[in-house]
Design a protein around this motif. Sequence first.
Motif, PDB file in Angstrom:
ATOM      1  N   VAL A  32      29.798  12.952 -24.907  1.00 50.95           N
ATOM      2  CA  VAL A  32      29.677  12.935 -23.448  1.00 50.95           C
ATOM      3  C   VAL A  32      30.318  14.220 -22.940  1.00 50.95           C
ATOM      4  CG1 VAL A  32      30.249  11.685 -21.337  1.00 50.95           C
ATOM      5  CG2 VAL A  32      29.775  10.419 -23.448  1.00 50.95           C
ATOM      6  N   ARG A  33      29.548  15.025 -22.193  1.00 49.88           N
ATOM      7  CA  ARG A  33      30.024  16.339 -21.760  1.00 49.88           C
ATOM      8  C   ARG A  33      29.756  16.598 -20.272  1.00 49.88           C
ATOM      9  NH1 ARG A  33      27.225  18.079 -26.873  1.00 49.88           N
ATOM     10  NH2 ARG A  33      28.876  18.238 -28.421  1.00 49.88           N
ATOM     11  N   PRO A  34      30.489  15.926 -19.378  1.00 51.54           N
ATOM     12  CA  PRO A  34      30.307  16.232 -17.953  1.00 51.54           C
ATOM     13  C   PRO A  34      30.848  17.632 -17.647  1.00 51.54           C
ATOM     14  CG  PRO A  34      32.181  14.788 -18.249  1.00 51.54           C
ATOM     15  CD  PRO A  34      31.526  14.934 -19.605  1.00 51.54           C
ATOM     16  N   ILE A  35      30.278  18.257 -16.651  1.00 52.13           N
ATOM     17  CA  ILE A  35      30.721  19.606 -16.263  1.00 52.13           C
ATOM     18  C   ILE A  35      31.386  19.519 -14.889  1.00 52.13           C
ATOM     19  CG2 ILE A  35      29.981  21.953 -15.731  1.00 52.13           C
ATOM     20  CD1 ILE A  35      27.619  21.479 -17.649  1.00 52.13           C
ATOM     21  N   PRO A  36      32.703  19.755 -14.853  1.00 51.97           N
ATOM     22  CA  PRO A  36      33.393  19.699 -13.559  1.00 51.97           C
ATOM     23  C   PRO A  36      33.044  20.916 -12.702  1.00 51.97           C
ATOM     24  CG  PRO A  36      34.912  20.431 -15.250  1.00 51.97           C
ATOM     25  CD  PRO A  36      33.614  20.085 -15.945  1.00 51.97           C
ATOM     26  N   VAL A  37      33.120  20.737 -11.394  1.00 54.64           N
ATOM     27  CA  VAL A  37      32.954  21.850 -10.462  1.00 54.64           C
ATOM     28  C   VAL A  37      34.322  22.515 -10.317  1.00 54.64           C
ATOM     29  CG1 VAL A  37      32.402  22.488  -8.079  1.00 54.64           C
ATOM     30  CG2 VAL A  37      31.074  20.708  -9.256  1.00 54.64           C
ATOM     31  N   MET A  38      34.351  23.820 -10.507  1.00 52.85           N
ATOM     32  CA  MET A  38      35.596  24.587 -10.405  1.00 52.85           C
ATOM     33  C   MET A  38      35.514  25.501  -9.190  1.00 52.85           C
ATOM     34  SD  MET A  38      37.433  23.836 -13.148  1.00 52.85           S
ATOM     35  CE  MET A  38      38.600  25.180 -13.123  1.00 52.85           C
ATOM     36  N   LYS A  39      36.619  25.551  -8.426  1.00 49.48           N
ATOM     37  CA  LYS A  39      36.675  26.428  -7.253  1.00 49.48           C
ATOM     38  C   LYS A  39      38.022  27.135  -7.202  1.00 49.48           C
ATOM     39  CE  LYS A  39      33.460  24.173  -4.124  1.00 49.48           C
ATOM     40  NZ  LYS A  39      33.279  23.658  -2.779  1.00 49.48           N
ATOM     41  N   TYR A  40      37.978  28.372  -6.724  1.00 48.02           N
ATOM     42  CA  TYR A  40      39.183  29.106  -6.381  1.00 48.02           C
ATOM     43  C   TYR A  40      39.108  29.312  -4.878  1.00 48.02           C
ATOM     44  CZ  TYR A  40      42.772  32.675  -6.098  1.00 48.02           C
ATOM     45  OH  TYR A  40      43.903  33.384  -5.764  1.00 48.02           O
ATOM     46  N   GLY A  41      39.897  28.534  -4.150  1.00 52.47           N
ATOM     47  CA  GLY A  41      39.761  28.513  -2.696  1.00 52.47           C
ATOM     48  C   GLY A  41      38.404  27.917  -2.355  1.00 52.47           C
ATOM     49  N   THR A  42      37.575  28.693  -1.663  1.00 55.65           N
ATOM     50  CA  THR A  42      36.229  28.220  -1.329  1.00 55.65           C
ATOM     51  C   THR A  42      35.165  28.807  -2.262  1.00 55.65           C
ATOM     52  OG1 THR A  42      35.959  29.999   0.282  1.00 55.65           O
ATOM     53  CG2 THR A  42      36.808  27.882   1.109  1.00 55.65           C
ATOM     54  N   THR A  43      35.584  29.628  -3.210  1.00 57.61           N
ATOM     55  CA  THR A  43      34.648  30.274  -4.124  1.00 57.61           C
ATOM     56  C   THR A  43      34.378  29.401  -5.340  1.00 57.61           C
ATOM     57  OG1 THR A  43      35.479  32.447  -3.464  1.00 57.61           O
ATOM     58  CG2 THR A  43      34.251  32.335  -5.539  1.00 57.61           C
ATOM     59  N   ALA A  44      33.106  29.080  -5.575  1.00 53.98           N
ATOM     60  CA  ALA A  44      32.724  28.305  -6.754  1.00 53.98           C
ATOM     61  C   ALA A  44      32.726  29.217  -7.974  1.00 53.98           C
ATOM     62  CB  ALA A  44      31.341  27.697  -6.558  1.00 53.98           C
ATOM     63  N   LEU A  45      33.300  28.738  -9.067  1.00 54.17           N
ATOM     64  CA  LEU A  45      33.313  29.493 -10.307  1.00 54.17           C
ATOM     65  C   LEU A  45      32.051  29.197 -11.107  1.00 54.17           C
ATOM     66  CD1 LEU A  45      36.275  29.568  -9.343  1.00 54.17           C
ATOM     67  CD2 LEU A  45      36.953  29.475 -11.719  1.00 54.17           C
ATOM     68  N   THR A  46      31.693  30.112 -11.991  1.00 50.57           N
ATOM     69  CA  THR A  46      30.489  29.985 -12.803  1.00 50.57           C
ATOM     70  C   THR A  46      30.860  29.718 -14.256  1.00 50.57           C
ATOM     71  OG1 THR A  46      29.330  31.520 -11.341  1.00 50.57           O
ATOM     72  CG2 THR A  46      28.353  31.149 -13.510  1.00 50.57           C
ATOM     73  N   LEU A  47      30.288  28.632 -14.798  1.00 51.31           N
ATOM     74  CA  LEU A  47      30.511  28.275 -16.195  1.00 51.31           C
ATOM     75  C   LEU A  47      30.018  29.407 -17.090  1.00 51.31           C
ATOM     76  CD1 LEU A  47      31.339  26.125 -18.304  1.00 51.31           C
ATOM     77  CD2 LEU A  47      29.018  25.218 -18.137  1.00 51.31           C
ATOM     78  N   ASP A  48      30.777  29.708 -18.130  1.00 53.27           N
ATOM     79  CA  ASP A  48      30.501  30.751 -19.128  1.00 53.27           C
ATOM     80  C   ASP A  48      30.651  32.172 -18.594  1.00 53.27           C
ATOM     81  OD1 ASP A  48      30.073  28.868 -21.160  1.00 53.27           O
ATOM     82  OD2 ASP A  48      27.952  28.692 -20.654  1.00 53.27           O
ATOM     83  N   LYS A  49      30.970  32.324 -17.315  1.00 47.79           N
ATOM     84  CA  LYS A  49      31.311  33.639 -16.772  1.00 47.79           C
ATOM     85  C   LYS A  49      32.778  33.649 -16.353  1.00 47.79           C
ATOM     86  CE  LYS A  49      30.215  36.990 -13.188  1.00 47.79           C
ATOM     87  NZ  LYS A  49      30.912  36.888 -11.916  1.00 47.79           N
TER      88      LYS A  49
END
Length: 103
Positions: free
Chosen positions: A28-45
């Motif tokens: 089972v591999r859910p992907i959490p949403v990551m943010k720095y302030g209001t900026t969404a981070l990109t998985l694998d970047k």
Amino acid sequence: TSTPTQVVDISECTISRISDQTYTGSWVRPIPVMKYGTTALTLDKDYSLTYSDNADVGQATITIKGLGEYTGTAHANFNIIPWGTRLSSLYPLRPKGHGCRAQ
């Protein structure tokens, strides 16, 4: 994704809550949403994910590692719950002796 002007520790970022996941018999591999302030981070970047204890019912862990302008690691947990039956319809039972009789 807009990156910060300086290196940021990933533990300073917000990790979305991960809802309970249903046991599937596979990883089972859910992907959490990551943010720095209001900026969404990109998985694998901006970050990568590794999972542990994520195949059976119980608590699993995601290790989040910063990439690029993000450094360090953070952790998030989620629960894997048993697969179960769902009640889709409910019909009343007839008491014995109150059914139809042949005449």
